[in-house]
Design a protein around this motif. Structure first.
Motif, PDB file in Angstrom:
ATOM      1  N   VAL A   2     -46.141 -31.741 -95.549  1.00 58.05           N
ATOM      2  CA  VAL A   2     -45.758 -33.102 -95.906  1.00 58.05           C
ATOM      3  C   VAL A   2     -44.244 -33.259 -95.790  1.00 58.05           C
ATOM      4  CG1 VAL A   2     -45.647 -34.790 -97.773  1.00 58.05           C
ATOM      5  CG2 VAL A   2     -47.714 -33.420 -97.447  1.00 58.05           C
ATOM      6  N   GLN A   3     -43.836 -34.319 -95.142  1.00 62.73           N
ATOM      7  CA  GLN A   3     -42.402 -34.622 -95.023  1.00 62.73           C
ATOM      8  C   GLN A   3     -42.170 -36.097 -95.315  1.00 62.73           C
ATOM      9  OE1 GLN A   3     -41.015 -33.281 -91.136  1.00 62.73           O
ATOM     10  NE2 GLN A   3     -40.142 -31.469 -92.132  1.00 62.73           N
ATOM     11  N   LEU A   4     -41.114 -36.347 -96.035  1.00 65.11           N
ATOM     12  CA  LEU A   4     -40.677 -37.712 -96.334  1.00 65.11           C
ATOM     13  C   LEU A   4     -39.196 -37.780 -96.005  1.00 65.11           C
ATOM     14  CD1 LEU A   4     -42.386 -37.965 -99.815  1.00 65.11           C
ATOM     15  CD2 LEU A   4     -43.139 -39.156 -97.756  1.00 65.11           C
ATOM     16  N   VAL A   5     -38.832 -38.688 -95.124  1.00 65.07           N
ATOM     17  CA  VAL A   5     -37.450 -38.787 -94.692  1.00 65.07           C
ATOM     18  C   VAL A   5     -36.954 -40.207 -94.933  1.00 65.07           C
ATOM     19  CG1 VAL A   5     -35.845 -38.545 -92.779  1.00 65.07           C
ATOM     20  CG2 VAL A   5     -37.822 -37.009 -92.951  1.00 65.07           C
ATOM     21  N   GLU A   6     -35.981 -40.309 -95.827  1.00 64.26           N
ATOM     22  CA  GLU A   6     -35.405 -41.614 -96.135  1.00 64.26           C
ATOM     23  C   GLU A   6     -34.236 -41.930 -95.203  1.00 64.26           C
ATOM     24  OE1 GLU A   6     -36.267 -39.601-100.229  1.00 64.26           O
ATOM     25  OE2 GLU A   6     -35.421 -39.030 -98.281  1.00 64.26           O
ATOM     26  N   SER A   7     -34.037 -43.218 -94.985  1.00 59.57           N
ATOM     27  CA  SER A   7     -32.878 -43.677 -94.221  1.00 59.57           C
ATOM     28  C   SER A   7     -32.551 -45.105 -94.652  1.00 59.57           C
ATOM     29  CB  SER A   7     -33.149 -43.620 -92.713  1.00 59.57           C
ATOM     30  OG  SER A   7     -34.236 -44.462 -92.371  1.00 59.57           O
ATOM     31  N   GLY A   8     -31.391 -45.563 -94.238  1.00 60.78           N
ATOM     32  CA  GLY A   8     -31.015 -46.947 -94.505  1.00 60.78           C
ATOM     33  C   GLY A   8     -30.023 -47.158 -95.630  1.00 60.78           C
ATOM     34  N   GLY A   9     -29.659 -46.089 -96.322  1.00 64.58           N
ATOM     35  CA  GLY A   9     -28.674 -46.238 -97.378  1.00 64.58           C
ATOM     36  C   GLY A   9     -27.284 -46.483 -96.807  1.00 64.58           C
ATOM     37  N   GLY A  10     -26.347 -46.780 -97.689  1.00 68.13           N
ATOM     38  CA  GLY A  10     -24.982 -47.015 -97.235  1.00 68.13           C
ATOM     39  C   GLY A  10     -24.176 -47.731 -98.280  1.00 68.13           C
ATOM     40  N   LEU A  18     -29.753 -54.339 -98.369  1.00 65.64           N
ATOM     41  CA  LEU A  18     -30.035 -53.133 -97.604  1.00 65.64           C
ATOM     42  C   LEU A  18     -31.543 -52.979 -97.480  1.00 65.64           C
ATOM     43  CD1 LEU A  18     -27.650 -50.379 -99.067  1.00 65.64           C
ATOM     44  CD2 LEU A  18     -27.565 -51.332 -96.762  1.00 65.64           C
ATOM     45  N   ARG A  19     -31.974 -52.361 -96.399  1.00 68.84           N
ATOM     46  CA  ARG A  19     -33.381 -52.012 -96.271  1.00 68.84           C
ATOM     47  C   ARG A  19     -33.495 -50.503 -96.106  1.00 68.84           C
ATOM     48  NH1 ARG A  19     -38.090 -53.502 -91.848  1.00 68.84           N
ATOM     49  NH2 ARG A  19     -36.909 -52.015 -90.587  1.00 68.84           N
ATOM     50  N   LEU A  20     -34.178 -49.893 -97.033  1.00 61.63           N
ATOM     51  CA  LEU A  20     -34.433 -48.459 -96.964  1.00 61.63           C
ATOM     52  C   LEU A  20     -35.764 -48.221 -96.263  1.00 61.63           C
ATOM     53  CD1 LEU A  20     -33.427 -47.368-100.575  1.00 61.63           C
ATOM     54  CD2 LEU A  20     -31.968 -47.707 -98.566  1.00 61.63           C
ATOM     55  N   SER A  21     -35.824 -47.116 -95.540  1.00 65.25           N
ATOM     56  CA  SER A  21     -37.056 -46.714 -94.872  1.00 65.25           C
ATOM     57  C   SER A  21     -37.447 -45.313 -95.311  1.00 65.25           C
ATOM     58  CB  SER A  21     -36.884 -46.731 -93.351  1.00 65.25           C
ATOM     59  OG  SER A  21     -36.578 -48.022 -92.881  1.00 65.25           O
ATOM     60  N   CYS A  22     -38.750 -45.088 -95.373  1.00 60.57           N
ATOM     61  CA  CYS A  22     -39.284 -43.768 -95.704  1.00 60.57           C
ATOM     62  C   CYS A  22     -40.331 -43.427 -94.656  1.00 60.57           C
ATOM     63  CB  CYS A  22     -39.889 -43.767 -97.093  1.00 60.57           C
ATOM     64  SG  CYS A  22     -40.771 -42.250 -97.510  1.00 60.57           S
ATOM     65  N   ALA A  23     -39.998 -42.501 -93.771  1.00 58.26           N
ATOM     66  CA  ALA A  23     -40.925 -42.055 -92.742  1.00 58.26           C
ATOM     67  C   ALA A  23     -41.715 -40.883 -93.282  1.00 58.26           C
ATOM     68  CB  ALA A  23     -40.164 -41.678 -91.477  1.00 58.26           C
ATOM     69  N   ALA A  24     -43.032 -41.043 -93.336  1.00 56.65           N
ATOM     70  CA  ALA A  24     -43.904 -40.034 -93.932  1.00 56.65           C
ATOM     71  C   ALA A  24     -44.738 -39.343 -92.863  1.00 56.65           C
ATOM     72  CB  ALA A  24     -44.825 -40.689 -94.957  1.00 56.65           C
ATOM     73  N   SER A  25     -45.010 -38.068 -93.071  1.00 55.67           N
ATOM     74  CA  SER A  25     -45.868 -37.316 -92.165  1.00 55.67           C
ATOM     75  C   SER A  25     -46.536 -36.186 -92.924  1.00 55.67           C
ATOM     76  CB  SER A  25     -45.059 -36.761 -90.981  1.00 55.67           C
ATOM     77  OG  SER A  25     -44.065 -35.867 -91.434  1.00 55.67           O
ATOM     78  N   PRO A  88     -23.674 -53.922-108.652  1.00 57.23           N
ATOM     79  CA  PRO A  88     -23.045 -52.591-108.635  1.00 57.23           C
ATOM     80  C   PRO A  88     -23.881 -51.523-109.350  1.00 57.23           C
ATOM     81  CG  PRO A  88     -21.410 -54.268-109.093  1.00 57.23           C
ATOM     82  CD  PRO A  88     -22.746 -54.970-109.110  1.00 57.23           C
ATOM     83  N   GLU A  89     -24.633 -51.914-110.368  1.00 59.79           N
ATOM     84  CA  GLU A  89     -25.443 -50.924-111.092  1.00 59.79           C
ATOM     85  C   GLU A  89     -26.631 -50.409-110.296  1.00 59.79           C
ATOM     86  OE1 GLU A  89     -24.511 -53.928-112.188  1.00 59.79           O
ATOM     87  OE2 GLU A  89     -26.197 -55.034-113.082  1.00 59.79           O
ATOM     88  N   ALA A  90     -26.845 -50.946-109.117  1.00 60.69           N
ATOM     89  CA  ALA A  90     -27.880 -50.408-108.234  1.00 60.69           C
ATOM     90  C   ALA A  90     -27.390 -49.175-107.481  1.00 60.69           C
ATOM     91  CB  ALA A  90     -28.336 -51.467-107.232  1.00 60.69           C
ATOM     92  N   THR A  91     -26.132 -48.823-107.643  1.00 61.38           N
ATOM     93  CA  THR A  91     -25.594 -47.617-107.017  1.00 61.38           C
ATOM     94  C   THR A  91     -26.350 -46.394-107.499  1.00 61.38           C
ATOM     95  OG1 THR A  91     -23.387 -48.546-106.719  1.00 61.38           O
ATOM     96  CG2 THR A  91     -23.556 -46.144-106.803  1.00 61.38           C
ATOM     97  N   ALA A  92     -26.906 -45.635-106.556  1.00 64.47           N
ATOM     98  CA  ALA A  92     -27.735 -44.482-106.904  1.00 64.47           C
ATOM     99  C   ALA A  92     -28.159 -43.785-105.627  1.00 64.47           C
ATOM    100  CB  ALA A  92     -28.978 -44.934-107.684  1.00 64.47           C
ATOM    101  N   VAL A  93     -28.722 -42.596-105.804  1.00 68.69           N
ATOM    102  CA  VAL A  93     -29.449 -41.961-104.710  1.00 68.69           C
ATOM    103  C   VAL A  93     -30.894 -42.429-104.824  1.00 68.69           C
ATOM    104  CG1 VAL A  93     -30.197 -39.804-103.663  1.00 68.69           C
ATOM    105  CG2 VAL A  93     -27.929 -39.960-104.726  1.00 68.69           C
ATOM    106  N   TYR A  94     -31.415 -42.953-103.735  1.00 65.78           N
ATOM    107  CA  TYR A  94     -32.779 -43.471-103.709  1.00 65.78           C
ATOM    108  C   TYR A  94     -33.693 -42.465-103.019  1.00 65.78           C
ATOM    109  CZ  TYR A  94     -31.276 -47.975-105.488  1.00 65.78           C
ATOM    110  OH  TYR A  94     -30.782 -48.968-106.294  1.00 65.78           O
ATOM    111  N   TYR A  95     -34.797 -42.170-103.680  1.00 64.70           N
ATOM    112  CA  TYR A  95     -35.744 -41.186-103.185  1.00 64.70           C
ATOM    113  C   TYR A  95     -37.088 -41.830-102.887  1.00 64.70           C
ATOM    114  CZ  TYR A  95     -32.498 -37.858-105.348  1.00 64.70           C
ATOM    115  OH  TYR A  95     -31.392 -37.131-105.705  1.00 64.70           O
ATOM    116  N   CYS A  96     -37.728 -41.330-101.884  1.00 61.91           N
ATOM    117  CA  CYS A  96     -39.093 -41.695-101.558  1.00 61.91           C
ATOM    118  C   CYS A  96     -39.993 -40.550-102.027  1.00 61.91           C
ATOM    119  CB  CYS A  96     -39.204 -41.883-100.045  1.00 61.91           C
ATOM    120  SG  CYS A  96     -40.845 -42.174 -99.422  1.00 61.91           S
TER     121      CYS A  96
END
Length: 124
Positions: A2-10, A18-25, A88-96
Motif C-alpha cells: 500500500v502506498q499513499l503519496v500526497e502532493s499539492g501543498g505549498g 490549495l488543492r491537495l491530492s492523494c494518489a493511492a495504490s 493562518p491556523e490551517a498551517t500544518a502538515v497534511y496527511y492522507c
C-alpha cells in the motif's frame, strides 16, 4: 504494498486556496475509507475529512466550516482535498490515510496506512 503519496501543498496567503491530492495504490479503493489529517506545529494530529471509497459519503471536522471539499476519482485511485479561504491556523502538515473498511472516520486509530505528508503554510 500500500502506498499513499500526497502532493499539492505549498505556501499561500490567508484567504487563498490549495488543492491537495492523494494518489493511492496497493489496495482496492472501493473497500477503503480515505481520510485527510493534519498536524499543526505543537499540536496533535487531527482528522480533517474522510471519504468512503464505496459510496462516496463524506465527513468533515467542525473547524472546516464549509471551506474544504473532499472528493475522489476512483478510476485514478486519487482523493482530493480542495481548501478555500484558508486561515493562518490551517498551517500544518497534511496527511492522507487509508483504513480497511468502506466507511468514513476522523479517528486516527481507524486508519492502517499513512502517507508522508505535505506541508501547507498559510501566511497572514
Amino acid at each position: 504494498e500500500v502506498q499513499l503519496v500526497e502532493s499539492g501543498g505549498g505556501l499561500v496567503q490567508a484567504g487563498g486556496s490549495l488543492r491537495l491530492s492523494c494518489a493511492a495504490s496497493g489496495f482496492t479503493f472501493e473497500d477503503y475509507a480515505v481520510g485527510w489529517f493534519r498536524r499543526a506545529p505543537g499540536k496533535e494530529r487531527e482528522g480533517v475529512s474522510s471519504i468512503s471509497g464505496s459510496d462516496g459519503s463524506t465527513v468533515y471536522a467542525h473547524f472546516v466550516k464549509g471551506r474544504f471539499t473532499i472528493s475522489s476519482d476512483n478510476a485514478k485511485n486519487t482523493v482530493y482535498l480542495q481548501m478555500t479561504n484558508l486561515p493562518p491556523e490551517a498551517t500544518a502538515v497534511y496527511y492522507c490515510a487509508a483504513g480497511g473498511y468502506p466507511g468514513t472516520s476522523l479517528h486516527l486509530y481507524e486508519y492502517d496506512y499513512w502517507g508522508q505528508g505535505t506541508q501547507v503554510t498559510v501566511s497572514s
